[in-house]
Design a protein around this motif. Structure first.
Motif, mmCIF file in Angstrom:
data_model
loop_
_atom_site.group_PDB
_atom_site.id
_atom_site.type_symbol
_atom_site.label_atom_id
_atom_site.label_comp_id
_atom_site.label_asym_id
_atom_site.label_seq_id
_atom_site.Cartn_x
_atom_site.Cartn_y
_atom_site.Cartn_z
ATOM 1 N N TRP A 269 0.793 -1.232 0.000
ATOM 2 C CA TRP A 269 0.000 0.000 0.000
ATOM 3 C C TRP A 269 0.819 1.273 0.000
ATOM 4 O O TRP A 269 0.295 2.343 -0.315
ATOM 5 N N VAL A 270 2.097 1.197 0.368
ATOM 6 C CA VAL A 270 2.868 2.418 0.550
ATOM 7 C C VAL A 270 2.973 3.229 -0.739
ATOM 8 O O VAL A 270 2.958 4.465 -0.708
ATOM 9 N N THR A 271 3.037 2.558 -1.898
ATOM 10 C CA THR A 271 3.125 3.284 -3.157
ATOM 11 C C THR A 271 1.844 4.055 -3.434
ATOM 12 O O THR A 271 1.866 5.199 -3.888
ATOM 13 N N ALA A 272 0.698 3.432 -3.136
ATOM 14 C CA ALA A 272 -0.592 4.072 -3.407
ATOM 15 C C ALA A 272 -0.916 5.161 -2.391
ATOM 16 O O ALA A 272 -1.409 6.239 -2.745
ATOM 17 N N LEU A 273 -0.644 4.903 -1.106
ATOM 18 C CA LEU A 273 -1.023 5.848 -0.056
ATOM 19 C C LEU A 273 0.042 6.907 0.220
ATOM 20 O O LEU A 273 -0.276 7.991 0.705
ATOM 21 N N GLY A 274 1.310 6.561 -0.065
ATOM 22 C CA GLY A 274 2.409 7.447 0.316
ATOM 23 C C GLY A 274 2.909 7.107 1.713
ATOM 24 O O GLY A 274 2.162 6.569 2.531
ATOM 25 N N THR A 275 4.153 7.440 1.984
ATOM 26 C CA THR A 275 4.740 7.053 3.273
ATOM 27 C C THR A 275 4.062 7.749 4.444
ATOM 28 O O THR A 275 3.834 7.144 5.491
ATOM 29 N N TRP A 276 3.727 9.041 4.294
ATOM 30 C CA TRP A 276 3.148 9.770 5.421
ATOM 31 C C TRP A 276 1.799 9.196 5.823
ATOM 32 O O TRP A 276 1.551 8.945 7.001
ATOM 33 N N ARG A 277 0.906 8.979 4.853
ATOM 34 C CA ARG A 277 -0.421 8.437 5.173
ATOM 35 C C ARG A 277 -0.327 7.022 5.735
ATOM 36 O O ARG A 277 -1.068 6.661 6.652
ATOM 37 N N MET A 278 0.581 6.220 5.182
ATOM 38 C CA MET A 278 0.715 4.844 5.646
ATOM 39 C C MET A 278 1.176 4.811 7.099
ATOM 40 O O MET A 278 0.658 4.049 7.924
ATOM 41 N N ILE A 279 2.154 5.648 7.440
ATOM 42 C CA ILE A 279 2.646 5.706 8.817
ATOM 43 C C ILE A 279 1.564 6.234 9.753
ATOM 44 O O ILE A 279 1.392 5.740 10.872
ATOM 45 N N CYS A 280 0.827 7.235 9.310
ATOM 46 C CA CYS A 280 -0.246 7.804 10.129
ATOM 47 C C CYS A 280 -1.294 6.742 10.458
ATOM 48 O O CYS A 280 -1.704 6.596 11.617
ATOM 49 N N LEU A 281 -1.731 5.986 9.466
ATOM 50 C CA LEU A 281 -2.704 4.923 9.674
ATOM 51 C C LEU A 281 -2.166 3.876 10.638
ATOM 52 O O LEU A 281 -2.875 3.390 11.535
ATOM 53 N N ALA A 282 -0.889 3.528 10.486
ATOM 54 C CA ALA A 282 -0.276 2.516 11.348
ATOM 55 C C ALA A 282 -0.202 2.985 12.797
ATOM 56 O O ALA A 282 -0.460 2.204 13.727
ATOM 57 N N LEU A 283 0.126 4.256 13.015
ATOM 58 C CA LEU A 283 0.252 4.763 14.380
ATOM 59 C C LEU A 283 -1.106 4.878 15.068
ATOM 60 O O LEU A 283 -1.208 4.692 16.286
ATOM 61 N N ILE A 284 -2.138 5.178 14.326
ATOM 62 C CA ILE A 284 -3.490 5.170 14.897
ATOM 63 C C ILE A 284 -3.854 3.756 15.356
ATOM 64 O O ILE A 284 -4.447 3.560 16.427
ATOM 65 N N THR A 285 -3.480 2.763 14.559
ATOM 66 C CA THR A 285 -3.725 1.362 14.920
ATOM 67 C C THR A 285 -2.958 0.990 16.188
ATOM 68 O O THR A 285 -3.492 0.321 17.085
ATOM 69 N N LEU A 286 -1.701 1.427 16.289
ATOM 70 C CA LEU A 286 -0.892 1.167 17.477
ATOM 71 C C LEU A 286 -1.529 1.778 18.722
ATOM 72 O O LEU A 286 -1.644 1.108 19.768
ATOM 73 N N LEU A 287 -1.958 3.011 18.631
ATOM 74 C CA LEU A 287 -2.573 3.692 19.772
ATOM 75 C C LEU A 287 -3.860 2.983 20.190
ATOM 76 O O LEU A 287 -4.122 2.811 21.396
ATOM 77 N N ALA A 288 -4.649 2.553 19.224
ATOM 78 C CA ALA A 288 -5.887 1.836 19.535
ATOM 79 C C ALA A 288 -5.592 0.547 20.287
ATOM 80 O O ALA A 288 -6.277 0.187 21.257
ATOM 81 N N GLY A 289 -4.542 -0.171 19.858
ATOM 82 C CA GLY A 289 -4.168 -1.411 20.533
ATOM 83 C C GLY A 289 -3.747 -1.181 21.971
ATOM 84 O O GLY A 289 -4.100 -1.954 22.878
ATOM 85 N N ALA A 290 -2.989 -0.110 22.207
ATOM 86 C CA ALA A 290 -2.557 0.206 23.569
ATOM 87 C C ALA A 290 -3.752 0.528 24.464
ATOM 88 O O ALA A 290 -3.803 0.098 25.627
ATOM 89 N N LEU A 291 -4.706 1.261 23.948
ATOM 90 C CA LEU A 291 -5.890 1.603 24.722
ATOM 91 C C LEU A 291 -6.726 0.368 25.047
ATOM 92 O O LEU A 291 -7.272 0.239 26.154
ATOM 93 N N VAL A 292 -6.818 -0.559 24.091
ATOM 94 C CA VAL A 292 -7.565 -1.804 24.324
ATOM 95 C C VAL A 292 -6.896 -2.626 25.431
ATOM 96 O O VAL A 292 -7.562 -3.135 26.343
ATOM 97 N N MET A 293 -5.560 -2.739 25.384
ATOM 98 C CA MET A 293 -4.856 -3.521 26.399
ATOM 99 C C MET A 293 -4.940 -2.887 27.782
ATOM 100 O O MET A 293 -4.898 -3.579 28.795
ATOM 101 N N TRP A 294 -5.055 -1.578 27.827
ATOM 102 C CA TRP A 294 -5.210 -0.877 29.104
ATOM 103 C C TRP A 294 -6.620 -1.084 29.662
ATOM 104 O O TRP A 294 -6.804 -1.389 30.828
ATOM 105 N N GLY A 295 -7.596 -0.960 28.790
ATOM 106 C CA GLY A 295 -8.974 -1.069 29.238
ATOM 107 C C GLY A 295 -9.429 -2.480 29.559
ATOM 108 O O GLY A 295 -10.351 -2.681 30.358
ATOM 109 N N PHE A 296 -8.788 -3.483 28.935
ATOM 110 C CA PHE A 296 -9.171 -4.889 29.138
ATOM 111 C C PHE A 296 -7.974 -5.673 29.684
ATOM 112 O O PHE A 296 -7.595 -6.718 29.158
ATOM 113 N N ALA A 297 -7.401 -5.151 30.749
ATOM 114 C CA ALA A 297 -6.155 -5.681 31.304
ATOM 115 C C ALA A 297 -6.257 -7.123 31.759
ATOM 116 O O ALA A 297 -5.262 -7.860 31.741
#
Length: 410
Positions: free
Chosen positions: A282-310
């Motif tokens: 996907w990096v060619t289609a989305l570009g590096t900035w958008r791809m990284i942004c999407l990935a970091l949102i996913t990372l943050l969501a995972g951290a919040l889930v692990m905190w809330g459902f410890a």
């Protein structure tokens, strides 16, 4: 026949758009088995504390020494890939890695164990020689796909390491993990010696001190390198904070899992393989900035889930899936843009980038073990969320700067 293939790959690499498929598979598997050494300890922390009567401080030094050893190798050894044949350098690193694993397997106290883990981190620099080698053998058009393949191997190594070490330690003890790892490292050292192409120096005549100092010159010169390195350090610190403390959380009340069950948790890390492969596509289609942004949102969501459902196994699994998916989806586009800065200095660019990456890992690992002891799982997850959010906010804040750097070709 094997050496003939290596010679053929060496002779034709300048005409190829990507490494030969067989060579790429060998390199990806070698990355997997080498990177695994950096993560064997994670399910073993409870067993190491009991087996060697380690204090909380000594226990925290185990992940810290592993990651700082790896970071030191990135600073002091990785740049050598620009001035000497990587095949020879990888052979020497393989000898160091095997010796360090044997030292860990025979450690009788915490000091020897920590020394062994530090040396193991140095020897595992093999991965940081293989990645720029693969990039140098690829055209810019195919580089994202090639790097995604190697990152999939790295993710698989991390995944298998936890399952492997947890299962073996449960039935054979923690020392057996390092004995088997030493045997595996020896085999792969011999395989790489036979398969890798022979290269010439790419920066001939440069002294070692000048080579090291030139890395910091590259860091000062390229703002894109600084952006990539700092954001990568933040998200990898978050990733290692979770994994360094997860076994301690899982083996305590109320979950009370054993070492094998804690190691099986690593199967959720298979999401990282998916993340790396999707990112490469996907990096060619989305570009590096958008791809990284999407990935970091996913990372943050995972951290919040692990905190809330410890204390929910399902919640923890979902959180781990999202965290691994996000981290490895961000890694591929981040390295693609780093390698594109100066093709003649790929080893040094990668070294500076990965130096920050693993300094972040060392901080995240050591801080998480300390926070787990002092504040429990909520303390670890507060750190993880703060690091993930910081990476996302920095990435967003530096967007315009990155566009300006890219448009000028630096």
């Amino acid at each position: 026949m094997i050496s003939t293939r290596a010679d053929r790959a060496s002779a034709s690499r300048s005409q190829r758009q990507a490494p030969p498929f067989a060579l790429l598979v060998v390199m990806a598997m070698a990355v997997a088995f080498t990177a695994a050494n950096l993560y064997y300890y994670q399910p073993l922390l409870p067993a190491l504390r009991e087996g060697l009567s380690l204090s909380d401080t000594s226990l925290g030094l185990v992940p810290f020494a592993t990651q700082t050893g790896y970071a030191a190798a990135i600073l002091l050894i990785s740049p050598l890939g620009d001035v000497m044949p990587r095949r020879k350098l990888i052979g020497l690193l393989s000898c160091l890695l095997v010796s360090a694993l044997v030292l860990q397997a025979t450690a009788m106290n915490g000091l020897i164990l920590v020394l062994g883990t530090f040396l193991m981190g140095l020897g595992a620099n093999i991965t940081q020689q293989l990645i720029p080698l693969a990039a140098s053998l690829s055209s810019p058009l195919h580089r994202a796909r090639v790097l995604a393949t190697l990152m999939s191997g790295l993710t698989a190594g991390i995944l298998l390491s936890r399952l492997f070490s947890g299962s073996i330690a449960q039935y054979m003890g923690w020392r057996a993990v390092f004995w088997v790892a030493a045997a595996i490292a020896l085999v792969w050292g011999l395989v790489l010696w036979r398969w890798l192409p022979t290269e010439g120096s790419r920066t001939a005549g440069m002294r070692y001190t000048a080579l090291i100092s030139s890395m910091f010159g590259l860091f000062r010169k390229h703002s894109l390198l600084r952006i990539s390195a700092i954001t990568g350090a933040l998200w990898f610190a978050a990733f290692n904070a979770v994994w360094a403390s997860l076994a301690l959380h899982l083996t305590q009340a109320p979950l009370n899992l054993n070492l094998q069950q804690a190691g099986l948790f690593g199967l959720a890390g298979a999401a990282g393989i998916v993340g790396a492969k999707l990112s490469g596509r996907w990096v060619t289609a989305l570009g590096t900035w958008r791809m990284i942004c999407l990935a970091l949102i996913t990372l943050l969501a995972g951290a919040l889930v692990m905190w809330g459902f410890a204390y929910s196994l399902i919640g923890l699994v979902i959180g781990i899936v999202l965290i691994d998916l996000g981290v490895f989806a961000a890694q591929v586009p981040n390295q693609v843009r780093v390698f594109a800065i100066e093709p003649a200095a790929q080893s040094r660019l990668n070294a500076m980038y990965m130096l920050f990456y693993y300094l972040g890992a060392a901080f995240g690992s050591a801080a998480a073990v300390h926070l787990m002891t002092a504040y429990g799982w909520p303390g670890v997850m507060a750190l993880t969320v703060a690091l993930s959010l910081s990476a996302l906010l920095l990435h967003l804040a530096m967007h315009h700067s990155e566009e300006r750097v890219t448009s000028t070709g630096t």
